[in-house]
Design an enzyme around this catalytic site. Sequence first.
Site, mmCIF file in Angstrom:
data_model
loop_
_atom_site.group_PDB
_atom_site.id
_atom_site.type_symbol
_atom_site.label_atom_id
_atom_site.label_comp_id
_atom_site.label_asym_id
_atom_site.label_seq_id
_atom_site.Cartn_x
_atom_site.Cartn_y
_atom_site.Cartn_z
ATOM 1 N N LYS A 242 -6.258 3.656 8.894
ATOM 2 C CA LYS A 242 -5.328 4.617 8.280
ATOM 3 C C LYS A 242 -5.886 6.037 8.319
ATOM 4 O O LYS A 242 -5.165 7.000 8.590
ATOM 5 C CB LYS A 242 -5.037 4.196 6.836
ATOM 6 C CG LYS A 242 -4.240 2.904 6.704
ATOM 7 C CD LYS A 242 -4.055 2.525 5.246
ATOM 8 C CE LYS A 242 -3.257 1.221 5.104
ATOM 9 N NZ LYS A 242 -3.103 0.807 3.693
ATOM 10 N N SER B 109 0.801 -1.226 0.000
ATOM 11 C CA SER B 109 0.000 0.000 0.000
ATOM 12 C C SER B 109 0.832 1.274 0.000
ATOM 13 O O SER B 109 0.280 2.366 -0.108
ATOM 14 C CB SER B 109 -0.945 0.003 1.212
ATOM 15 O OG SER B 109 -0.230 0.071 2.421
#
Length: 796
Positions: free
Chosen positions: A722, A679
């Site tokens: 996140k 990611s």
Amino acid sequence: MEKLTNIKELPVLPLRGLVVFPEMILHFDVGRKRSRAAIDAAMNNEQEIFVTAQKDPSVNIPKLDDVYRIGTICKITQIVNTKDDIIRVTIQGKSRAYIKEVTNNVPCIFANIAEVPKCEPKNTVKEAALVKATKSIFDKYIELLPNFSPEYIFKVTMCSDPSEIADYIAGNIILDFINKQTILEEFDSEKRLELLIEILSDELNIIEVENDILEKARMKIEQNQREYLLREQLSVIQQELGEDDNPTTEAEQYIEKLQKLNLPEEVYKPLFKECSRLKKMSSGSQEANVIRNYLDIVLELPWNKYTKENINIKKARASLDSNHYGMEKVKERIIEQLAVRKLNPNGNANIICLVGPPGVGKTSIAQSIAKAINRKCSRIALGGIKDEAEIRGHRKTYIGSIPGRIINSIKTAGSCNPLIILDEVDKLGNDYKGDPTSALLEVLDSEQNSKFVDHYIEVPFDLSKVMFITTANDLSLIPEPLRDRMDVIELPSYTREEKFNIAKKHLVKKQLEANGLTKDNFKISNKGIYAIIDSYTREAGVRNLERTIATLMRKSAVKILEDEELIIKITDKNISEFLGAVRYRDDHNSKTDEIGVVNGLAWTSVGGTLLPIEVAVMKGKGNLLLTGSLGDVMQESAKAAITCVRKNLENYITNTDFYKDCDIHIHAPEGAVPKDGPSAGVTMATAIFSALTKKKVKSSVAMTGEITLRGKVMPIGGLREKSMAAYKNGINTVIIPFENIKDLEEVDPVVKENVNFVPVKDITEVLETSVVGFTKNVHKGKKSSVTDHYSNVVRQ
């Protein structure tokens, strides 16, 4: 039928299984919404209401065709409001009446009601004979059922009006409501008496037969009691003679217990065989002791004993909400399971597996489910179990053998339908003694567990009514066949806001009581709670958070005892005086725009974190240096990012031969912490582009997403955690893959209010948002309308 007169419009109240006669006083509870509306309408209209019986009591919202057209006009004499929206009503019947037509159906049934005049006495010989016959058969009726009050009997005796006698007797004896309705619908008093005599005669015959059966049963019980008394006398005699250890008598006692349990044939026969063996053995033999222990354990099991479930969806939802903050998806899935259970009580329930990090409330939410549905709860800790016999039990021939943990839990719960929590199912082991996970396959299979056989009891026991809930930390450690039998519900780690609300609403109150403090002498501010979460704990759940709050209160308790007038006020400024130096520092986030430094976002087992990526470009020979404890996948993402920049962004880079004459160094700070995953691809590509073009990257922007060689931005996981890390560190713009738009539903509302999410499809869209002064020089134009639309939605 007599002529109907005096038509009036009244609300209609359908009753389930109840019939009201004129002059009759009746108390009942009203809970249905339309029924409460009928009561309210009657109270606004001289307290008159038309009461009639439902044809089918199971119909919850009856229409005109679902009720009898003939009923009684009643006057409401008393209303008492109770808990749970229930109204306790007292009514008194006035006269028979008939529904002519319905005038309205909202909010309840309104109809034109035609009142039937009372049937006056005819003073004929036949009428007098019918009255006398009715009183005579009623006398026989009360002889067989002597529970009637003297006042009731006196009124029947003194009454001479045939219509009143019929209504009074029919309204106060125990009859099926259909028979009562038949009497109510007969307007002629003579025919009504004939009908009552016929019904009472049938009831007398039934009662006489029932009394004969009860008398025979009583005589049989007396005989059994006589035999029991003789056995007790025999036992006393044997004790006096020193012959009290009689295996025959002991075996017969086991057989008596066995017969009372009403067991299936396949269970009864083996147990009866063991009792017969005991009868033939010496009381002091080792084998007799083994059989005694076996029979004692088996007979103590709750055969045919069930706890009555009380599934109320509203109460269950309220209970889960009050005990557990957040976890909306988990609670909704549990409510769905309970709703199905309510509609289909005999169906096989799915096995629920709650998967999540330690401390997020897996076991406690399972216990809340048991409390909400009124089931006994038993917990089995499976961590470290390696022996199959722990699940299935040991053979009774071995010394010290006992049943397995499943049967023991059933025995402890005292019910055949408890809720059993199988805790830490992912930590089961296996060795030469067997594989306990394989033993659980039968237990957790709703198609097989109705005939579960424990090695110790050796007879089938029905586990199909047991509600199993398993918990685990790591789903990958559960074998596939076992995982396939369970409905997995994942509990993510708590976000910063969720931890704050849990601490404020639950943990602080709990620890105040546990440490003997009160709200008057101990106060903690919101910033103080945030300081504990950010600076003194780093976890997925709230266990360390609770322990830290407890530490804070213990130290406060000492200070309060030293100065009884002291009031402790904890804030983010003075918390270090109680807990010492800060244990965890905030993620590093530069407040100035820099070249080659980009804010990435990473997921960890304890939540999200900011992961800045630094890139330096130096003269060299095209070498790529990767530092910061990067895993294999992350190293491959770095190589893919360089190729992506070379292939897709060459029009923006002055030195297109950088891969030949420059060395590129990519570093992820906190080098001691291992990092891996794809990611960070867009983060590294953006940092490389910034370093090559000398363009600054906005410090207020963070990003996450996997990059491909063609510059496409691929979806990632952990967006909820996140995004919370971005919000916590003051980031106001987060770039996410376009395909992750659907995951924004799970993002905390407070994050959505303060962070602007920008969905992107390729690397140029990323650079437009994050790099200062970057504009497309190929295919210029706006972002796609779809992207604009979702950006606006997220911003709102």
